[in-house]
Design a protein around this motif. Structure first.
Motif, short mmCIF file in Angstrom:
data_model
loop_
_atom_site.label_atom_id
_atom_site.label_comp_id
_atom_site.label_asym_id
_atom_site.label_seq_id
_atom_site.Cartn_x
_atom_site.Cartn_y
_atom_site.Cartn_z
N GLU A 260 0.91 -1.21 -0.01
CA GLU A 260 0.03 0.11 0.09
C GLU A 260 0.91 1.53 0.06
N GLU A 261 1.74 1.21 0.78
CA GLU A 261 3.14 2.19 0.80
C GLU A 261 3.28 2.62 -0.90
N TRP A 262 3.81 1.56 -1.40
CA TRP A 262 4.00 1.54 -2.74
C TRP A 262 3.10 2.14 -3.82
N LYS A 263 1.95 1.58 -3.52
CA LYS A 263 0.76 2.03 -4.40
C LYS A 263 0.49 3.70 -4.27
N ASP A 264 0.85 4.35 -3.24
CA ASP A 264 0.72 5.71 -3.14
C ASP A 264 2.01 6.28 -3.38
N SER A 265 3.11 5.68 -3.99
CA SER A 265 4.39 6.59 -4.24
C SER A 265 4.59 7.10 -5.83
N PRO A 266 5.51 7.76 -6.06
CA PRO A 266 5.71 8.39 -7.25
C PRO A 266 6.39 7.20 -8.14
N GLN A 267 6.88 6.34 -7.61
CA GLN A 267 7.31 5.10 -8.31
C GLN A 267 6.21 4.36 -9.01
N ALA A 268 5.17 3.91 -8.13
CA ALA A 268 4.08 3.26 -8.66
C ALA A 268 3.43 4.40 -9.96
N ALA A 269 3.05 5.51 -9.66
CA ALA A 269 2.65 6.41 -10.72
C ALA A 269 3.32 6.43 -11.89
N ALA A 270 4.80 6.07 -11.79
CA ALA A 270 5.84 6.14 -13.01
C ALA A 270 5.57 4.64 -13.59
N GLY A 271 4.93 3.83 -13.11
CA GLY A 271 5.07 2.34 -13.66
C GLY A 271 6.08 1.56 -13.01
N GLN A 272 6.73 1.98 -12.02
CA GLN A 272 7.73 0.98 -11.47
C GLN A 272 7.23 0.17 -10.44
N SER A 273 7.48 -1.03 -10.64
CA SER A 273 6.86 -2.07 -9.76
C SER A 273 8.00 -2.45 -8.67
N CYS A 274 7.63 -3.34 -7.91
CA CYS A 274 8.77 -3.71 -6.71
C CYS A 274 9.78 -4.41 -7.57
N GLN A 275 9.65 -5.43 -8.59
CA GLN A 275 10.73 -5.92 -9.24
C GLN A 275 11.61 -4.74 -9.95
N SER A 276 11.13 -3.69 -10.28
CA SER A 276 11.83 -2.96 -11.12
C SER A 276 13.19 -2.43 -10.07
N CYS A 277 12.79 -2.34 -8.86
CA CYS A 277 14.02 -2.06 -7.90
C CYS A 277 14.78 -3.22 -7.11
N HIS A 278 13.88 -4.23 -6.83
CA HIS A 278 14.60 -5.42 -6.35
C HIS A 278 15.05 -6.57 -7.10
N MET A 279 14.75 -6.46 -8.63
CA MET A 279 15.05 -7.40 -9.42
C MET A 279 15.43 -6.74 -10.68
N PRO A 280 16.20 -5.78 -10.56
CA PRO A 280 16.71 -5.02 -11.91
C PRO A 280 17.11 -6.00 -13.05
N ALA A 281 16.77 -5.95 -14.12
CA ALA A 281 17.29 -6.49 -15.45
C ALA A 281 17.32 -8.01 -15.02
N ARG A 282 16.04 -8.48 -14.28
CA ARG A 282 15.58 -9.92 -13.80
C ARG A 282 16.64 -10.53 -12.96
#
Length: 452
Positions: A260-282
């Motif tokens: 829920e914190e992520w859903k309210d973040s600028p990252q979520a608004a920009a289309g960045q998911s959890c995986q974008s930061c915690h699994m970069p380049a898979r």
């Protein structure tokens, strides 16, 4: 993830006695949550055995790949099935599978998926069944499977891991260790490849990097894989990183609220998911609060200028959550400390010259209340004001951001050991305490000379 121990989603009988250690003595019965079956979503993914299609196998051509298209509702339906809890057993492997294809062991997955396996070995998911959790589970009865599920529903979620744990507890109760195991039992591996990728011996994963999936899987290892866009959906991560609205909360806030914190973040608004930061380049590293570089990438650390007036030093330090797509830190277990302190010419810290502020959701060990919440939401900033007399030997100020990822756990383990309530898990709890105490690091440090 570990290190997360028995922190509850729900609490049936939360102790609220004045004697703190007495409440810790009862922690194994009080700090358990009711397993919630049928939950739509689960853990931050362990996409360990990502399957890449082969052009042919045994000389038999495979059809050309087809593009994958799947909407949000289809992903949601997939996730509800995929993370139904408790997990159903895999059942009997298809008759054509080799022993390697039928295996659920991450070691065997690593035979073909070496890069993912190498990453996973360094991640906390691989240590989700660490000594802090095992040290508590060994005090449970082998047949108390519902109680086991309170923990392993996220830390070792497969039905086969539940069986493995029950067998290990039975062996411990009989005062002997299982024999004939050339490597750790399945539950000891924690969040394994199969936890996210295997259901009923069918492999699941995201589309290939070019967005396609093999059109014919009959001649691929273990029958190929079934593709779902849900593997890049942040909801994949939420059931072990998000309590539901009716689950345990303090001061009107859920104990774990990362999704829920992520859903309210600028990252979520920009289309960045959890995986974008915690699994970069898979990648399969899942770096977080325990990793200095990950912390530095999400935080801006800015010392103020120094003023000296009438023998008093005035300065400050700003810490801003610039790149973390949820609260910094998101959970109750870490403590981050912003500090300013005077040092002499040899770099020695001088007494009574330190100013500091905690960045933390502080709770007591019995989880009876929220003491303070000074965490930084996305874009949030903390400013530490400093105004103290200059020490006669002071030559510089040191600005620092210190991170203690396992501060709550360290307190918890100390209490269990001090109270004698670690029981059969005493050695494991001692090991866990050493790990927790050694996990701290300095994320930022800057030294500035004092004016003449």
């Amino acid at each position: 993830m570990l290190r997360r121990i028995l922190v509850p989603r729900r609490i049936r009988a939360l102790p609220r006695t004045p004697a703190l250690l007495k409440s810790i003595d009862r922690s194994l019965s009080a700090l358990r949550f009711e397993a919630k079956t049928g939950s739509a979503l689960l853990a931050l993914p362990v996409f360990l055995c990502l399957l890449v299609g082969c052009g042919e196998r045994d000389g038999v051509p495979v059809a050309s790949p087809a593009p994958v298209a799947e909407g949000a509702s289809a992903s949601a339906a997939f996730l509800e099935r995929h993370w139904a809890r408790p997990q159903a057993p895999q059942g009997k492997a298809p008759p054509g599978f080799s022993s390697l294809e039928a295996s659920l062991s991450p070691v065997d997955c690593g035979t073909c998926h070496a890069d993912q396996y190498r990453d996973w070995q360094t991640a906390l998911h691989a240590h989700a069944m660490g000594p802090g959790l095992i040290g508590q589970l060994v005090n449970m009865a082998p047949e108390a499977r519902d109680d086991h599920q309170d923990c392993i529903r996220c830390h070792a979620p497969l039905a086969e891991q539940a069986d493995s744990l029950a067998m290990a507890l039975a062996a411990s109760a009989a005062n002997h260790s299982p024999t004939g195991q050339p490597r750790p039992a399945l539950h000891e591996h924690g969040v394994i490849c199969a936890a996210c990728h295997v259901r009923a011996h069918t492999r699941y994963g995201p589309p290939r990097r070019d967005g396609t999936a093999p059109a014919n899987t009959e001649n691929l290892p273990h029958g190929g894989f079934v593709v779902s866009q849900a593997f890049s959906d942040a909801r994949f991560c939420s059931a072990c990183h998000q309590f539901q609205p009716d689950e345990f909360a303090l001061n009107g806030k859920l104990l774990e609220n990362t999704y829920e914190e992520w859903k309210d973040s600028p990252q979520a608004a920009a289309g960045q998911s959890c995986q974008s930061c915690h699994m970069p380049a898979r990648s399969h590293l899942w770096r977080g609060i325990h990793d200095p570089e990950m912390v530095r990438s999400g935080v801006r650390f800015t010392p103020d200028e120094i003023e000296l007036a009438r023998g008093t030093l005035r300065t400050g330090l700003s810490v801003r959550n610039t790149g973390t797509g949820h609260y910094f830190p998101t959970y109750v277990t870490p403590r981050v400390v912003a500090e300013i302190e005077q040092v002499d010419a040899k770099g020695h810290f001088l007494p009574k010259t330190r100013g500091d502020r905690n960045i933390q959701r502080q709770v007591p060990l019995d989880l009876s209340r929220e003491i303070a919440d000074t965490r930084l939401p996305p874009g949030g900033e903390l400013h530490l004001d400093y105004a103290l007399p200059r020490h006669p030997r002071a030559t510089a100020l040191v600005y620092r951001l210190r991170v203690e990822p396992d501060e709550f756990y360290a307190r918890f383990y100390r209490a269990l050991l001090a109270d004698g309530s670690a029981g059969k898990g005493k050695k494991q709890i001692q090991d866990a305490l050493r790990q927790a105490e050694s996990s701290g690091f300095v994320a930022f440090e800057e030294r500035r000379q004092l004016p003449d």
